[in-house]
Every structure is written in structure tokens, then in C-alpha cells.
Enzyme design. Sequence first.
Site, short mmCIF file in Angstrom:
data_model
loop_
_atom_site.label_atom_id
_atom_site.label_comp_id
_atom_site.label_asym_id
_atom_site.label_seq_id
_atom_site.Cartn_x
_atom_site.Cartn_y
_atom_site.Cartn_z
CG ASP A 4 6.33 2.70 2.42
OD1 ASP A 4 5.49 1.80 2.32
OD2 ASP A 4 7.05 2.85 3.43
CG ASN B 100 -2.19 -0.84 0.94
OD1 ASN B 100 -3.14 -0.41 0.29
ND2 ASN B 100 -2.16 -2.07 1.41
N PRO C 261 -2.32 -8.12 6.11
CG PRO C 261 -2.26 -10.43 6.15
CD PRO C 261 -1.47 -9.22 6.54
CB THR D 219 0.54 -6.42 1.83
OG1 THR D 219 -0.47 -5.44 2.01
CG2 THR D 219 -0.08 -7.78 1.61
CG HIS E 25 -4.35 1.29 4.56
ND1 HIS E 25 -3.69 1.48 5.75
CD2 HIS E 25 -3.52 0.53 3.80
CE1 HIS E 25 -2.51 0.87 5.71
NE2 HIS E 25 -2.40 0.28 4.53
CD GLU F 285 10.93 2.44 10.62
OE1 GLU F 285 10.39 1.40 11.03
OE2 GLU F 285 10.40 3.17 9.74
#
Length: 339
Positions: free
Chosen positions: A279, A18, A102, A100, A68, A203
Site C-alpha cells: 500500500d 485503494n 469489489p 482490489t 474508500h 501476516e
Amino acid sequence: MLQFLKELPKVELHAHLNGSLGMDSLCELAERLYGSASEEFSQLCARFTRFDKDSDLDACFEKFAFVHELTSTEEGLRYATELVVREFARDNVQYVELRTTPKANKSYTRREYLQHVIDAIGEARKTYPDILVKLLPSINRAEPVAVAEETVSLALEFAQSHPDLILGIDLSGNPGKGTFSDFVPILSLAREKGLKLVLHCAEIENPAEIKEMLNFGMSRCGHGTFLTPEDIELLKSRNIPIECCLTSNVKSGTVHSLEEHHLKRLMEADAPKVICTDDSGVFDTTLTQEFLLAKQTFGLTRDQCVSLTLEAVQHSFATVEERQSMATKVKNYMDSLQK
Ligand code: IMP
Ligand code: ZN
């Protein structure tokens, strides 16, 4: 160099489904779902354009919520998946491992979500036969452990029916949320049952969690921004690559500038590393562009770009034959330039 990088048959190992829909794809998707003349369509485009001014991690997570909405129906999700494969294929990516999470909503269950994505990948591969696509279901660390358990259970089930497609589990989501140790039992189970693990790790600055993750182990490390030199040596000794996502880190504010990106330290330490987009849609980039930035910022040569691509081939979860075929494509490309 741009043309060279564009045509290089690249390998993408860290891409969220996404997050990988670029502006054109999002508009195409919105148009398909709502029609270009509709009020919904103009409102969506206006909202997305405004997002570009934001640049911290929380703002990025708002962008995901926006995408989304567009993929919250079966039609939206299937078409989005096909568009993402198209985006990578157009950038001459020969292999992509898509991740991804779910999701369940009034249109689909988590099982149906995965089934739609799997079906759409199958469809996309008919149109774009030159790109090999694999799938890594993601656990969102901001969600309850029960959801992670369902995701792993579905991943294991689908890995049985699609052993050539579902290869592992990703742990991602807002790194400021959730507690890694809560997910250790389910991640351990996934690993015991044969799934590879890719963890978003270091991160943000969280030394205790980073140590815990490194002790637990992983097949590849996502981002690794706040790894210490000792951590990097440890990953190097275990041949675990760090997935470097330059634009993503700078735009989400975890790295101040491209010049300060840890790719430089990883190169100096000769640690295993791969260049990825994370992304590409949300951060408005491509794998070609990420290589170009690495070249412009750190002086990467053509040969180093090729070596990094071959490193990505080796660290992919593809079969031996698939990896050989990928390496051959890179070699053939380089040979074609000699002529
Ligand atoms: P999706 O899983 O296909 O919906 O892709 C978007 C999701 O991936 C986001 O909602 C996050 O949960 C996750 N994600 C994308 N980029 C990052 C990142 O840089 N750090 C952590 N999680 C991320
Ligand atoms: Zn990521």
C-alpha cells in the site's frame, strides 16, 4: 543507487488499489471531487495527516476506510484508478498487478465497481503506455462468504471478456478477522476455473491457519511474516515466492524493525521472494524506496536488485511473451549503463 533503482524498469506484484494513493494523489482526488476551497477538502486533508502517527494493523485498516470514502463514487473510483497507474508509472514500474476488493454502495454495484476499474485502467494505459497493468479482484476475509462468492463469479465472468487483464484472485483483509476455511470452497472453485490464487498468509501469528493455507496451496504468498523455517523450505520446494513488503510490515507493526524483517531469512534460505509495496500510499513509500531500504538494511547489491526484479518477472502472471518483453527491458537498461 537511488537513481539506479529509480530508473530500473521494476515489477510490482503486490499492490492494493485503494492503498496505493499517495498524499498528492489523495489531495488531487479530493480537490477534483470537492474543490480545493471547500470545507470537505480541508477536513479530509487534516484527517489524513493525523493518520501518520498511528502504527498498528487496526489503525491501518482505518486509513483504508478513509480512502474508500474518496473512491465511493464512480468518478472518484475511476480517477483514483488512473492516479494509481500514474503513481507506478512515475516510479518507472513497467508492470503492476493491482488488487482490489469489489465494493457495493449507493453509487455502484460490485459488478459496476469492477467495470469502472477496468475502464479506468484502459484509459490510464493510453496516457501511460509504458506500464502494463493486470487486475486481481480481492476477497476481503472480514466480509461474508456470500460476498466472496459474488467476487469470484464476477472475476470469472470478467476474465472471459478481459482474459489479458483479470488473472487471479487475492485473499486479503484484516488477518485477525474471518476464518480461512470458510473461503476454501470458493477459492477452490476459482482455482479449478483457471484463476491464480494469491493469499495473504502468515501476516500474523496463527500457526493452525498458516498450515491450512500452505496445504491448500497458492501461486504466491503475501507477506509470510510468521512462516517457520520448515514452511519456508516447503514454499521453496514448490517455487512459491513470498511477497515481501518491508515498510508495510514495519508501519503496521507486524515486524518490529527493518533489521528484523524476514527478507533476511528468505535471502539466507535462498527462497523465492519478491519485493513489493503493498500500500504505497497508506505507507508513504514507492517500489524504488522499498529496494533502497532493502539495500540499506541488508546490503543488497545492484545485481541482487536486478535478480529480484527478474524473479518478479518470472513469478508474475503475465504471458510468456510479456515476461520476455519485461526481462528484455531490464537487460536493455543494464546494457545502457555499460555504455
Ligand atoms: P482495495 O481492495 O482496493 O480497497 O484496497 C484496500 C484493501 O486491501 C483494504 O481495505 C484491505 O482489505 C486490503 N489490504 C490492504 N493491505 C492489506 C494488508 O497488508 N493485509 C491485508 N489486507 C490488506
Ligand atoms: Zn497486501
